[in-house]
Design an enzyme around this catalytic site. Structure first.
Site, PDB file in Angstrom:
ATOM      1  N   HIS A  80      -3.101   3.640  19.565  1.00 51.13           N
ATOM      2  CA  HIS A  80      -3.648   2.423  20.379  1.00 51.13           C
ATOM      3  C   HIS A  80      -4.586   3.058  21.360  1.00 51.13           C
ATOM      4  CE1 HIS A  80      -1.893  -1.437  18.635  1.00 51.13           C
ATOM      5  NE2 HIS A  80      -0.931  -0.384  18.271  1.00 51.13           N
ATOM      6  N   SER A 138      -7.628   3.360   2.274  1.00 53.30           N
ATOM      7  CA  SER A 138      -8.367   3.443   1.053  1.00 53.30           C
ATOM      8  C   SER A 138      -9.694   3.009   1.203  1.00 53.30           C
ATOM      9  CB  SER A 138      -7.589   3.024  -0.192  1.00 53.30           C
ATOM     10  OG  SER A 138      -7.635   1.442   0.002  1.00 53.30           O
ATOM     11  N   ASP A 149     -10.352   5.821  11.015  1.00 51.60           N
ATOM     12  CA  ASP A 149     -10.406   5.785   9.672  1.00 51.60           C
ATOM     13  C   ASP A 149     -11.577   6.480   8.918  1.00 51.60           C
ATOM     14  OD1 ASP A 149      -8.048   4.043  10.303  1.00 51.60           O
ATOM     15  OD2 ASP A 149      -8.991   2.448   9.154  1.00 51.60           O
TER      16      ASP A 149
HETATM   17  P1  ADP Z   1      -5.968   0.437   3.429  1.00 52.51           P
HETATM   18  O1  ADP Z   1      -7.065   0.732   3.862  1.00 52.51           O
HETATM   19  O2  ADP Z   1      -4.870   0.723   4.109  1.00 52.51           O
HETATM   20  O3  ADP Z   1      -5.675   1.014   2.012  1.00 52.51           O
HETATM   21  P2  ADP Z   1      -7.042  -2.261   3.383  1.00 52.51           P
HETATM   22  O4  ADP Z   1      -6.820  -3.420   3.246  1.00 52.51           O
HETATM   23  O5  ADP Z   1      -8.063  -1.750   4.509  1.00 52.51           O
HETATM   24  O6  ADP Z   1      -6.002  -1.234   3.294  1.00 52.51           O
HETATM   25  O7  ADP Z   1      -8.252  -1.763   2.025  1.00 52.51           O
HETATM   26  C1  ADP Z   1      -7.712  -1.897   0.847  1.00 52.51           C
HETATM   27  C2  ADP Z   1      -8.803  -2.470  -0.080  1.00 52.51           C
HETATM   28  O8  ADP Z   1      -9.986  -1.721  -0.194  1.00 52.51           O
HETATM   29  C3  ADP Z   1      -8.386  -2.844  -1.556  1.00 52.51           C
HETATM   30  O9  ADP Z   1      -7.862  -4.192  -1.396  1.00 52.51           O
HETATM   31  C4  ADP Z   1      -9.965  -3.037  -2.100  1.00 52.51           C
HETATM   32  O10 ADP Z   1     -10.360  -4.322  -1.964  1.00 52.51           O
HETATM   33  C5  ADP Z   1     -10.605  -1.932  -1.445  1.00 52.51           C
HETATM   34  N1  ADP Z   1     -10.642  -0.681  -2.459  1.00 52.51           N
HETATM   35  C6  ADP Z   1     -10.001   0.591  -1.852  1.00 52.51           C
HETATM   36  N2  ADP Z   1      -9.883   1.527  -2.729  1.00 52.51           N
HETATM   37  C7  ADP Z   1     -10.376   0.884  -4.099  1.00 52.51           C
HETATM   38  C8  ADP Z   1     -10.612   1.188  -5.288  1.00 52.51           C
HETATM   39  N3  ADP Z   1     -10.570   2.725  -5.776  1.00 52.51           N
HETATM   40  N4  ADP Z   1     -11.267   0.191  -6.081  1.00 52.51           N
HETATM   41  C9  ADP Z   1     -11.639  -0.913  -5.557  1.00 52.51           C
HETATM   42  N5  ADP Z   1     -11.344  -1.353  -4.449  1.00 52.51           N
HETATM   43  C10 ADP Z   1     -10.619  -0.312  -3.499  1.00 52.51           C
HETATM   44 MG    MG Z   2      -8.116   0.074   5.667  1.00 49.40          MG
END
Ligand code: ADP
Ligand code: MG
Length: 379
Positions: free
Chosen positions: A33, A127, A172
Site C-alpha cells: 500500500h 494476468s 503491475d
Molecule cells: P489478475 O490480473 O490478477 O490475473 P484480473 O481480474 O485483473 O486478475 O484480470 C484477469 C482478466 O484478464 C481475465 O478475466 C481476462 O478478462 C483477462 N485476461 C488475462 N489473460 C488473458 C488471456 N490469456 N486471454 C483472455 N483474457 C485474459
Molecule cells: Mg489484474
C-alpha cells in the site's frame, strides 16, 4: 508455448502470425500500500505470462481470440465499444488500443490476434497487466513503432484504469514492462521511475493462493486510502512519503490511534523497501527475508489488511527450513502469501505447508513455484 500459440493462430486464422510477444505476470515483493502514498515498491516479474501472436490485415477488420476463451471476436476496425459478458476479455486489448491512441501511437488498421497464457487468470499474479503489455508491444511493433518502455507501461495502466475500469497502481504494468531475469523491479511511484535491482543467485519464489477474499474488500481499500490521506493531512504533508522520520512522534496526541497505526505502517514500510534494496545489493538474503516477514507483521498488526489464513501461512512458512521470509502479496484482506526461499525448498515442504493449512481451514491453497523472468519482449 510459442510453437503451441503459432499452431493455434494457424488453425484459427489459416495463416502465419507476423509477430509473437510475451509479457510476464508479477508478484509484489515488498511495499504494501505504499504506491498511493507516493512511496516505492519492489516487484518481481515471474516465469509465467501471456503470449500474443498477431498479423496485420489489409481489410480493416479486427479479429481477436484467446486460448483461454471460446470463439473469435470479429470487429470492424476502430470499433472501441466496451464488451460485457463472455467477450469482456477483449476490453483488455481494446483498452490498450484506446490508450495507445491517447498517447499518440498508432496500431495496424486491421489485424488477427491470438492470446495464450500459462498464468492463472484472476489469481493476483496480474494476468491483466501481462495481456495489456503483450498486446501493446505486439500492436505497436506491427505498426512499425518502437515506443519507449515507460510509455508502453503508462499506456497499459491507462487502459486498465480508464477502459477496463480497475483503479490499479503502476506496479503491475511497471513490473511486466521492466522485469528482468534475476532482478527485481524498483518503482518510485511518484515519477513514476523504474529501475532494476539484481537478485542474488539461487532465490526461488513460492506462492500460496488461499482463494479467500474479504466480502467488503473494496470498501476496506477505500477506508485504508482515506485513513492514509487523513494521516498525511494531520502530519502536514501531501502524501505520507514526504513525512520525515520522527513526524509521528512529533504529532503524538494529534493523530487518532487508527490513523497513527496506518501511517506508521506506511512510513516504516517505505523504510523497509529502501532497506531491502540495500540488503539485496549487499547480497544479504537473510536480512531481505527478515524485512519481508517484518512487512507482513506490520500488515497484520498496524495496517490490519491481513487475515487468519494469510497469518497462518506466514507463521507456518517461516518455521519451515530453507525459507528466508514470507508475507502477504498484493492488497491483502485475502489472496496470496509469497515465500522467498533457497533452491533447497521443495515441493514436499510446500505440500506440508498446504496440508497444515488444510487441517486448519478445510481447503487447500494453490501452490505456484516460480523464478524471475524478463519483461515484455518480442520472441
Ligand atoms: P489478475 O490480473 O490478477 O490475473 P484480473 O481480474 O485483473 O486478475 O484480470 C484477469 C482478466 O484478464 C481475465 O478475466 C481476462 O478478462 C483477462 N485476461 C488475462 N489473460 C488473458 C488471456 N490469456 N486471454 C483472455 N483474457 C485474459
Ligand atoms: Mg489484474
Amino acid at each position: 508455448m510459442k510453437a503451441v500459440l503459432q499452431e493455434k493462430f494457424r488453425a484459427t486464422f489459416g495463416r502465419e502470425p507476423a509477430i509473437i510477444v510475451r509479457a510476464p505476470g508479477r508478484i509484489e515483493f515488498i511495499g504494501n500500500h505504499t504506491d498511493y502514498n507516493g512511496g516505492p515498491v519492489l516487484g518481481a516479474a515471474i516465469d509465467r505470462g501471456v503470449w500474443v501472436a498477431l498479423a496485420p490485415r489489409t481489410d480493416g477488420v479486427w479479429q481477436l481470440a484467446s486460448a483461454q476463451k471460446d470463439g473469435v471476436v470479429r470487429l470492424r476496425g476502430g470499433d472501441l465499444t466496451k464488451h460485457s459478458g463472455a467477450t469482456s476479455w477483449v476490453n483488455y486489448p481494446l483498452g490498450v488500443i484506446d490508450a495507445l491512441r491517447a498517447f499518440g501511437l498508432g496500431v495496424p488498421p486491421g489485424f488477427d490476434y491470438f492470446a495464450g497464457s500459462d498464468l492463472p487468470l484472476g489469481a493476483g499474479l496480474s494476468s491483466s497487466a501481462a495481456i495489456e503489455l503483450a498486446s501493446a508491444l505486439a500492436l505497436t511493433r506491427a505498426a512499425g513503432a518502437e515506443p519507449a518502455r515507460d510509455v508502453l507501461v503508462k499506456a497499459c495502466r491507462h487502459a486498465e484504469n480508464h477502459f477496463v475500469g480497475v483503479p490499479c497502481g503502476i506496479l503491475d504494468q511497471g513490473v511486466s514492462g521492466f522485469g528482468r531475469r534475476n532482478h527485481l523491479v524498483f518503482i518510485d511511484c511518484r515519477g513514476p521511475r523504474f529501475e532494476v535491482v539484481p537478485l542474488p543467485e539461487g532465490v526461488h519464489f513460492w506462492i500460496f493462493n488461499t482463494h479467500t477474499k474479504h466480502a467488503l474488500v473494496d470498501g476496506l481499500y477505500a477506508a485504508r486510502h482515506r485513513e492514509c490521506m487523513e494521516a498525511a493531512r494531520v502530519l502536514g504533508v501531501g502524501l505520507l512519503v514526504e513525512a520525515p522520520l520522527g513526524a509521528l512522534a512529533a504529532a503524538a496526541g494529534r493523530l487518532a490511534p487508527v490513523a497513527e497505526k496506518r501511517a506508521r505502517h506506511i512510513i516504516e514500510e517505505i523504510g523497509r523497501v529502501d532497506a531491502t534494496v540495500r540488503a539485496l545489493r549487499a547480497g544479504d538474503l537473510t536480512s531481505v527475508g527478515r524485512l519481508l516477514t517484518a512487512s507482513h507483521r506490520s500488515s497484520q498488526m498496524l495496517f490490519e489488511n491481513s487475515t487468519p489464513e494469510l497469518d497462518f501461512l506466514v507463521d507456518t512458512l517461516v518455521a519451515t527450513p530453507h525459507v528466508f521470509g514470507a508475507r502477504l502479496t498484493g492488497g491483502g484482506f485475502g489472496g496470496a502469501v509469497m515465500a522467498m526461499t533457497s533452491a533447497a525448498f521443495s515441493p514436499a515442504l510446500a505440500a506440508g505447508v498446504a496440508a497444515a493449512y488444510e487441517q486448519t481451514f478445510g481447503a487447500r491453497p494453490d501452490i505456484l513455484h516460480t523464478l524471475t523472468a524478463d519483461g515484455a519482449q518480442v520472441l
